[in-house]
Design an enzyme around this catalytic site. Structure first.
Site, PDB file in Angstrom:
ATOM      1  N   CYS A  77       0.830  -1.207   0.000  1.00 17.02           N
ATOM      2  CA  CYS A  77       0.000   0.000   0.000  1.00 17.02           C
ATOM      3  C   CYS A  77       0.871   1.266   0.000  1.00 17.02           C
ATOM      4  O   CYS A  77       1.439   1.588  -1.026  1.00 17.02           O
ATOM      5  CB  CYS A  77      -1.013  -0.023   1.138  1.00 17.02           C
ATOM      6  SG  CYS A  77      -2.465   0.970   0.743  1.00 17.02           S
TER       7      CYS A  77
ATOM      8  N   HIS B 115      -3.533  -5.071   0.450  1.00 11.80           N
ATOM      9  CA  HIS B 115      -2.957  -5.527   1.720  1.00 11.80           C
ATOM     10  C   HIS B 115      -3.045  -7.046   1.840  1.00 11.80           C
ATOM     11  O   HIS B 115      -4.012  -7.567   2.395  1.00 11.80           O
ATOM     12  CB  HIS B 115      -3.726  -4.916   2.892  1.00 11.80           C
ATOM     13  CG  HIS B 115      -3.522  -3.451   3.060  1.00 11.80           C
ATOM     14  ND1 HIS B 115      -2.568  -2.923   3.893  1.00 11.80           N
ATOM     15  CD2 HIS B 115      -4.164  -2.391   2.522  1.00 11.80           C
ATOM     16  CE1 HIS B 115      -2.621  -1.599   3.848  1.00 11.80           C
ATOM     17  NE2 HIS B 115      -3.584  -1.258   3.034  1.00 11.80           N
TER      18      HIS B 115
ATOM     19  N   GLU C 257      -1.482  -8.887   3.777  1.00 12.68           N
ATOM     20  CA  GLU C 257      -1.316  -9.360   5.159  1.00 12.68           C
ATOM     21  C   GLU C 257      -2.649  -9.685   5.825  1.00 12.68           C
ATOM     22  O   GLU C 257      -2.700 -10.507   6.741  1.00 12.68           O
ATOM     23  CB  GLU C 257      -0.525  -8.328   5.994  1.00 12.68           C
ATOM     24  CG  GLU C 257      -1.252  -7.042   6.376  1.00 12.68           C
ATOM     25  CD  GLU C 257      -1.198  -5.958   5.295  1.00 12.68           C
ATOM     26  OE1 GLU C 257      -0.977  -6.293   4.126  1.00 12.68           O
ATOM     27  OE2 GLU C 257      -1.405  -4.767   5.624  1.00 12.68           O
TER      28      GLU C 257
HETATM   29  N1  GLN Z   1      -2.035   6.805   2.411  1.00 10.04           N
HETATM   30  C1  GLN Z   1      -2.088   6.004   1.251  1.00 10.04           C
HETATM   31  C2  GLN Z   1      -3.429   6.098   0.555  1.00 10.04           C
HETATM   32  O1  GLN Z   1      -4.389   6.545   1.118  1.00 10.04           O
HETATM   33  C3  GLN Z   1      -1.756   4.555   1.579  1.00 10.04           C
HETATM   34  C4  GLN Z   1      -2.803   3.905   2.404  1.00 10.04           C
HETATM   35  C5  GLN Z   1      -2.319   2.649   3.088  1.00 10.04           C
HETATM   36  O2  GLN Z   1      -1.125   2.386   3.144  1.00 10.04           O
HETATM   37  N2  GLN Z   1      -3.229   1.875   3.660  1.00 10.04           N
HETATM   38  O3  GLN Z   1      -3.545   5.720  -0.590  1.00 10.04           O
END
Ligand code: GLN
Length: 542
Positions: free
Chosen positions: A376, A503, A505
């Site tokens: 992410c 994600h 994970e």
């Molecule tokens: N801040 C980034 C976004 O909003 C990454 C979000 C995250 O890592 N969950 O796209």
């Protein structure tokens, strides 16, 4: 439907979530259809807007609900996908009741905590188990005596009255301090917790006594005498090397026989499916050191799903992972802390603090061929770093961190434009990701073209820069169904540098670890073996 409710006494942080998960694990693997509910007595609607410093990681479910991290433990221990109905908060309950009142559903009556709020709580508990669920296990957040949990305790007392003693069981997690030279086990805090619970009309059937050492025979007898809980219902839960050993700990004390007797479940046939997994955790054959570069490293619960995903890899492959928690801001002073690791993870995050250090970590990994996994924000950081260094766009950034950057290589998702509410409005939950045939991603996922992973982001790779990034050696090998949202990146001629916008994970389970974490660990082991004895690594700050 039957119910088992777990309360907490004395203080928080005793591992109520793990005990709830462990008991549920034993029941599921005895053939019972189980659902688990977490009650969070705070006023927030969900955990989505909460600071990881206070509450640890925000766990994302398939349906996109941003929930308490305990839901992650339940999913991992039960190997089950949960949904928004499995996390009940004061915010959700009151919102529903107030909306009903505004609609006029209460026909002019005075709306009160009892019965309106308590009825709404019971309604939610009863519907949390999907069709076919036999037992719903409920964990009540906080500690008995907290003002904000009162309506929930009252609702649960009523639930037992309505469903009958043989259909509802209550358990209490307490602390047994051990003090003095002789480490004498003290039962008074437990006695007090039980009496406050009883004063609310809730009589426990089980006590989970948390202590450093095994509960002594006399301590168990004494707890039983003072609380009326039979000795068979009192369990010693000692500090454990791994949370995944707790189900066995409870099983060894006969908890299934007792629960089965109380709820009249008949003979339960328990199948221990984690035997090999536990053996690998206890006796790993290899070790690698992996850095997790984040900004909440003082509080590793903020990255709990990464830690668990790596543990799952150990349980599967017998490769222990020593996690080195690296505060990303510290990398601005020196990259020395990365010199002994064989792999680097840059996890998700929000806000600018710590980002430049994460960019440094990505550059270090790229220049030294250190295996890298970006998730992410970690994915976005890899793009920023590449744009700055390889494309020469020195001020490339995400518009999340600098609205006026001349090169917003990461930019707001178009549908996020103009949103004024923060809760539940990101791109959330399970979505299809399409992988390019022949890519490293495609190979990692065993030749699957379509995979499903969970998301939580507001920003994405800016379309305008994709061709330039690709011409210079960054490959976007996974995207969304429409082909517009970049989901996976890798580098040309470089197999061990991977990152995903999703994600992975969150979907990692003990017997089916996250594929990307597994790949990172395998890459790290390979790297370690190839470099044994080698010392110098480079780092260039542009
Ligand atoms: N801040 C980034 C976004 O909003 C990454 C979000 C995250 O890592 N969950 O796209």
């Amino acid at each position: 439907m039957q119910y088992i409710v777990i309360f907490g006494g004395v203080m928080s942080g005793l591992g109520k979530g793990i005990i709830t998960s462990s008991l549920s694990h034993l029941l599921v693997n005895s053939g019972k259809r189980v659902s688990v509910v977490k009650i969070d007595p705070y006023l927030n609607y969900d955990a989505g807007t909460m600071n990881p410093y206070q509450h640890g990681e925000v766990f994302v479910l398939n349906d996109g609900n941003e929930s308490d991290l305990d839901l992650g433990n339940y999913e991992r221990f039960l190997d089950l996908d949960l949904g928004e109905e499995n996390n009940i908060t004061t915010g959700k309950v009151y919102k529903e009741v107030i909306e009903k009142e505004r609609r006029g559903d209460y026909l002019g009556s005075t709306v009160q905590i009892i019965p309106h709020i308590t009825n709404e709580i019971k309604r939610r508990i009863r519907k949390a188990g999907k069709a076919g669920t036999e037992i719903t296990v409920i964990e009540v957040g906080g500690t008995v005596g907290d003002i904000e949990s009162m309506p929930f305790l009252e609702a649960l007392r009523q639930l037992r009255r309505e469903e009958g003693d043989s259909n509802v069981m209550f358990g209490l997690v307490t602390l047994i301090p051990e003090i003095g030279r002789g480490m004498e086990q003290k039962t008074k805090p437990t006695q007090h917790s039980v009496s406050s619970l009883r004063s609310l009309g809730i009589v426990p059937d089980m006590i989970f006594a948390r202590s450093q050492n095994q509960l002594e025979v006399d301590t168990r007898k004494k707890i039983s005498l003072f609380t009326d809980v039979p000795e068979e219902g009192i369990y010693s839960v000692t500090d454990s090397e791994s949370i995944y050993f707790v189900p066995e700990m409870l099983h060894g004390q006969g908890i299934l026989d007792y629960v089965s007797w109380k709820l009249d479940l008949g003979g339960l046939m328990y199948r221990d499916i984690w035997k090999e997994f536990r053996e690998n955790l206890a006796n790993p054959s290899e070790r690698v050191k992996v850095a997790i570069v984040g900004k909440y490293t003082a509080l590793t619960d903020a990255y709990i799903s990464h830690r668990e995903a790596l543990t799952h890899v150990t349980g599967k492959n017998g490769i222990a992972v020593d996690i080195k928690w690296v505060d990303s801001d510290k990398l601005k002073e020196s990259v020395e802390v990365l010199s002994d690791v064989s792999g680097i993870i840059v996890p998700g995050g929000f806000g600018y603090r710590g980002v430049e250090g994460k960019v440094i970590a990505a550059r270090y990994a790229r220049e030294n061929s250190v295996p890298f996994l970006g998730i992410c924000l970690g994915f976005q950081v890899a793009v920023i770093e590449f744009a700055r260094d390889v494309l020469g766009l020195k001020e490339a950034n995400s518009s999340e961190f600098n609205e006026n950057t001349p090169d917003p290589v990461i930019d707001l998702l178009p549908e996020q434009e103009g949103l004024d509410s923060l809760g539940g409005t990101m791109r959330l939950g399970l979505k299809n990701v399409i992988l390019n045939e022949g890519s490293e991603a495609f190979e990692i996922y065993g030749g699957n073209k379509v995979i499903q992973e969970r998301h939580r982001h507001r920003y994405e790779v800016n379309q305008k820069y994709i061709s330039r990034l690709e011409e210079n050696g960054m490959i976007f090998s996974g995207c969304d169904e429409e082909g517009v949202r970049m989901e996976f990146l890798e580098l040309k001629d470089r197999k061990n540098f991977i990152a995903s916008q999703y994600h992975c994970e969150f979907k990692s389970r003990p017997l089916s670890p996250s594929i990307l974490h597994e790949r990172l660990v395998m890459n790290a082991l390979k790297y370690k073996k190839e470099r044994e004895g080698e010392t110098s690594r480079k780092y260039s700050i542009a």
